[in-house]
Design an enzyme around this catalytic site. Structure first.
Site, mmCIF file in Angstrom:
data_model
loop_
_atom_site.group_PDB
_atom_site.id
_atom_site.type_symbol
_atom_site.label_atom_id
_atom_site.label_comp_id
_atom_site.label_asym_id
_atom_site.label_seq_id
_atom_site.Cartn_x
_atom_site.Cartn_y
_atom_site.Cartn_z
ATOM 1 N N GLY A 51 0.795 -1.230 0.000
ATOM 2 C CA GLY A 51 0.000 0.000 0.000
ATOM 3 C C GLY A 51 0.829 1.282 0.000
ATOM 4 N N TYR A 235 -17.375 5.536 8.249
ATOM 5 C CA TYR A 235 -15.932 5.778 8.239
ATOM 6 C C TYR A 235 -15.538 6.974 9.120
ATOM 7 C CZ TYR A 235 -11.091 5.652 7.078
ATOM 8 O OH TYR A 235 -9.733 5.545 7.221
#
Ligand code: NAI
Ligand code: NA
Length: 397
Positions: A51, A235
């Site tokens: 990532g 989120y």
């Protein structure tokens, strides 16, 4: 052995060494194609194997000729069993770094532990002296607290009274469905902050500073996310968002502690991308598949490496103070958050069903990126060919 993807839910149980290598080489070539960066020279990356952390390591090494120390938690291979992708990525990175004459060493273990911190600090002291950039890019579902011994587990849940209900997609099948998530209790909120908040980042910076391992003017950067209104309840205003609030507040604490060495601590808000971490978050894969479609159509789509290259060249190493938002955060999610992009995604969100998604969303792009994370579906790799799963990381300490 011949290695094929073996899926279980939103994870893949196998990884392909050659495909992971190709993925790393592509990222290296991208950074090189953008020309040299007048950036950091000695870099510690915590969460360096996949990532954003891997892309940060590649940008430091191949953009700025930096010596890098990488810390990560990956599964080594065993005969007949592949390693986790971050293992193969790190092996490929180090082989390429060695070939280019760049220092690269890695530590595989739990970054939350005192033991791994100690080992990393000893290595930096012995080999590099002082470092000038620390990237903090961990994404973990759990953290064993080094002082209390408590094992904290994070949850992805909304906060408040209301059950969260929205659409999500199973990106393997393309089936769009409703999910409902019951709000977190106080303990779950605290545990998520303990795992993904800023406490461990601060511990790393305290430990580095107390041993005199930070150069004058050293910078440290941790990564955060904000995102759109459709994911907000689960989120940014949910448990993970509380942890990000804590991480962002910690940047100010660390910044104060670094004043005497002219050091700086930043949070960079990055773009939503397919990584092992984000695939596990409900609702996000549907958002990403719509976002990819819109951003690709507008010619402004980026992956981790494009994001990190831009972070270094247009934010962190410009020769002047990086521009930040009113909360002091660097924004490299600026293209994702453009109103023309968000308005379009918002409209598509309302239209998304099993039938429409193949037309309005970029599920193939999502799936390809997901497979690429594990070294599959990479152009230029012959998957019929036998490969050796027993790959070593040359600079593993
Ligand atoms: P990732 O899953 O690709 O990388 C996580 C890294 O942490 C890997 O190197 C892994 O080995 C390492 N790691 C996990 N647990 C560890 C432990 N106990 N000890 C040592 N290493 C450990 O995740 P990704 O997506 O690159 O996330 C990195 C950061 O970026 C996170 O803070 C995430 O919230 C943030 N971010 C992610 C976005 C996304 O869409 N993927 C968007 C914006 C921010
Ligand atoms: Na990372």
């Amino acid at each position: 052995m011949i290695i094929e993807p073996r899926m279980r839910g939103f994870i893949c149980l196998t990884a392909h060494p050659k495909g992971c290598e190709q993925n790393v080489i592509n990222q290296i070539n991208y950074v090189k194609s953008k020309g040299p960066i007048d950036g950091p020279k000695k870099v510690l990356v915590i969460g360096a194997s996949t990532g954003f952390g891997l892309a940060s390591r590649i940008t430091s090494a191949f953009g700025s000729d930096a010596a890098t120390v990488g810390v990560f938690f990956e599964k080594p291979p065993a005969p007949g069993k592949t390693a986790s992708p971050g293992w193969y990525n790190s092996a490929a990175f180090e082989n390429q770094a060695l070939k280019a004459g760049l220092y690269a060493k890695s530590i595989n273990g739990d970054a939350f532990s005192d033991e791994v911190k100690q080992k990393t600090l000893d290595l930096i002291e012995k080999d590099l002296g002082q470092i000038d950039l620390v990237i903090y890019s961990l994404a973990s579902p759990k953290r064993m607290h080094p002082k209390t011994g408590v094992l904290h587990s994070s949850v992805l849940k909304p906060i408040g009274e209301d059950i969260f209900t929205n659409k999500t997609v199973d990106f393997h099948t393309g089936v769009v469905s409703e999910i409902s998530i019951v709000p977190a209790n106080e303990e779950e909120i605290e545990n998520t902050i303990a795992v993904m908040g800023g406490e461990d980042w601060e511990m790393w910076m305290d430990a580095l500073k107390s041993r005199g391992l930070l150069a004058t003017g050293a910078k440290t950067v941790a990564y955060s996310y904000i995102g759109p209104s459709v994911t907000e309840a689960v989120y940014r205003k949910g448990t993970i968002g509380r942890a990000k609030d804590h991480l962002e507040a910690t940047a100010f604490t660390i910044n104060d502690k670094l004043k005497d060495i002219d050091g700086r601590a930043f949070v960079s808000v990055n773009k939503a991308l397919v990584t092992q971490a984000s695939s596990a978050i409900p609702v996000i894969p549907l958002y990403i598949s719509l976002l990819y479609k819109v951003m690709k159509e507008k010619g402004i789509h980026e992956g981790c490496i494009e994001q990190m290259e831009r972070l270094f060249t247009e934010r962190l190493y410009t020769g002047h103070e990086p521009k930040t938002d009113e909360q002091g955060r660097i924004r490299i999610d600026d293209w994702e958050m453009r109103s023309d992009v968000q308005d379009k995604v918002f409209t598509l969100w309302a239209e998304a069903t099993d039938e429409t998604l193949p037309l309005i969303g970029d599920l193939p792009g999502y799936k390809k990126d997901f497979l690429n994370l594990f070294g599959f579906d990479m152009a230029g790799v012959d998957y019929q060919k036998e490969v050796d799963e027993m790959v070593e990381i040359p600079g593993l300490v």
